[in-house]
Enzyme design. Structure first.
Site, PDB file in Angstrom:
ATOM      1  N   GLY A  20       0.775  -1.232   0.000  1.00 17.23           N
ATOM      2  CA  GLY A  20       0.000   0.000   0.000  1.00 17.23           C
ATOM      3  C   GLY A  20       0.809   1.286   0.000  1.00 17.23           C
ATOM      4  O   GLY A  20       0.325   2.313   0.462  1.00 17.23           O
ATOM      5  N   ASN A  22       1.535   3.015  -2.630  1.00 17.70           N
ATOM      6  CA  ASN A  22       0.800   3.929  -3.522  1.00 17.70           C
ATOM      7  C   ASN A  22      -0.435   4.492  -2.822  1.00 17.70           C
ATOM      8  O   ASN A  22      -0.767   5.661  -2.983  1.00 17.70           O
ATOM      9  CB  ASN A  22       0.393   3.220  -4.818  1.00 17.70           C
ATOM     10  CG  ASN A  22       1.496   3.232  -5.846  1.00 17.70           C
ATOM     11  OD1 ASN A  22       1.835   4.281  -6.398  1.00 17.70           O
ATOM     12  ND2 ASN A  22       2.106   2.075  -6.098  1.00 17.70           N
ATOM     13  N   HIS A 114       0.611   0.379 -13.408  1.00 11.56           N
ATOM     14  CA  HIS A 114       1.316  -0.847 -13.770  1.00 11.56           C
ATOM     15  C   HIS A 114       2.811  -0.541 -13.873  1.00 11.56           C
ATOM     16  O   HIS A 114       3.205   0.448 -14.484  1.00 11.56           O
ATOM     17  CB  HIS A 114       0.785  -1.362 -15.114  1.00 11.56           C
ATOM     18  CG  HIS A 114       1.407  -2.669 -15.506  1.00 11.56           C
ATOM     19  ND1 HIS A 114       1.063  -3.848 -14.903  1.00 11.56           N
ATOM     20  CD2 HIS A 114       2.375  -2.968 -16.408  1.00 11.56           C
ATOM     21  CE1 HIS A 114       1.790  -4.832 -15.418  1.00 11.56           C
ATOM     22  NE2 HIS A 114       2.588  -4.320 -16.338  1.00 11.56           N
ATOM     23  N   ASP A 150      -4.290  -5.011 -18.510  1.00  6.12           N
ATOM     24  CA  ASP A 150      -3.259  -3.976 -18.735  1.00  6.12           C
ATOM     25  C   ASP A 150      -3.288  -3.384 -20.151  1.00  6.12           C
ATOM     26  O   ASP A 150      -2.238  -3.078 -20.722  1.00  6.12           O
ATOM     27  CB  ASP A 150      -1.853  -4.553 -18.446  1.00  6.12           C
ATOM     28  CG  ASP A 150      -1.698  -5.015 -17.002  1.00  6.12           C
ATOM     29  OD1 ASP A 150      -2.345  -4.423 -16.136  1.00  6.12           O
ATOM     30  OD2 ASP A 150      -0.941  -5.966 -16.761  1.00  6.12           O
TER      31      ASP A 150
HETATM   32  C1  GRF Z   1       3.354  -1.317  -7.607  1.00  2.00           C
HETATM   33  O1  GRF Z   1       4.605  -1.549  -8.193  1.00  2.00           O
HETATM   34  C2  GRF Z   1       2.276  -1.252  -8.656  1.00  2.00           C
HETATM   35  O2  GRF Z   1       2.699  -0.704  -9.851  1.00  2.00           O
HETATM   36  C3  GRF Z   1       1.948  -2.710  -8.849  1.00  2.00           C
HETATM   37  O3  GRF Z   1       2.022  -3.268  -7.563  1.00  2.00           O
HETATM   38  C4  GRF Z   1       2.916  -2.494  -6.744  1.00  2.00           C
HETATM   39  C5  GRF Z   1       2.144  -2.086  -5.536  1.00  2.00           C
HETATM   40  O4  GRF Z   1       2.951  -1.489  -4.577  1.00  2.00           O
HETATM   41  N1  GRF Z   1       0.695  -2.869  -9.529  1.00  2.00           N
HETATM   42  P1  GRF Z   1       2.293  -0.822  -3.293  1.00  2.00           P
HETATM   43  O5  GRF Z   1       1.429  -1.884  -2.630  1.00  2.00           O
HETATM   44  O6  GRF Z   1       1.510   0.367  -3.704  1.00  2.00           O
HETATM   45  O7  GRF Z   1       3.467  -0.465  -2.421  1.00  2.00           O
END
Ligand code: GRF
Length: 192
Positions: A20, A22, A114, A150
């Site tokens: 998490g 992001n 992605h 995707d």
């Molecule tokens: C990220 O690299 C995103 O692009 C991919 O999964 C990862 C998630 O990372 N789809 P986080 O859980 O947000 O740290």
């Protein structure tokens, strides 16, 4: 996509399965006036997702939905999204494939990040494949979600150089760093 008007923020749900980072980053950006979205719901397919801790820290409602009973769960999720007036869904490390029915109901309002320069390296293990193919650049892409994995329309993309010393871990770290810049920028782009 509904655009934001004035100071009103677009209510957003973030779907996660893991760390998490992001999600955390989007929460941070959502607090800035210039970014026209608020995070109102965190959804995970597993109670093991580390990112669920941000629900408590930032007082955001969370929902855990076991994704095996798809149709029943689609209905459950759609009901929650409606109740919470969610207008945008951001997938951030969400490891389940949404049903066609669900995507159609939220047409044009689901986006994903992605970790590759799409259309290259769809699916999993993007970094190792890019290194093996001796690519000069890696990167990340924010795109609309369609029922084809995707493959939806690209909103924004950002690249980083792959150095000779990079392995999949160092590259993942580099890419994640730019993901944190790209995702909020992409949301801003589609909402403004
Ligand atoms: C990220 O690299 C995103 O692009 C991919 O999964 C990862 C998630 O990372 N789809 P986080 O859980 O947000 O740290």
């Amino acid at each position: 996509m509904r655009k934001s008007t004035g100071s009103k923020k677009i209510k957003t749900a973030v779907f996660i399965s893991g760390k998490g980072s992001n999600l955390k980053n989007l929460i941070k950006f959502s607090k800035f006036k210039k970014y026209p979205f608020s995070i109102n719901l965190i959804l995970s397919n597993t109670n093991k997702a580390k990112g669920l801790k941000y629900s408590k820290i930032y007082k955001i409602e969370k929902k855990i939905i076991c994704y095996d009973k798809k149709i029943k769960n689609d209905k459950k999720i759609l009901k929650t999204l409606k109740q919470k007036k969610i207008k945008l869904i951001c997938l951030a490390g969400f490891m389940k494939i949404l049903s066609k029915n669900f995507i159609e109901k939220f047409q044009g309002k689901i986006i994903n990040i992605h970790p590759s320069l799409l259309p290259k390296y769809k699916g999993l293990n993007t970094h190792i494949r890019a290194i093996k193919n001796r690519e000069k650049f890696a990167g990340c892409t924010v795109h609309y979600v369609t029922s084809k994995l995707d493959s939806g329309k690209i909103i924004l993309q950002k690249r980083v150089k792959i150095s000779k010393k990079d392995d999949r871990f160092s590259l993942a770290k580099k890419v994640l760093k730019i993901e944190h810049l790209l995702y909020p920028a992409a949301i801003k782009k589609i909402l403004n």
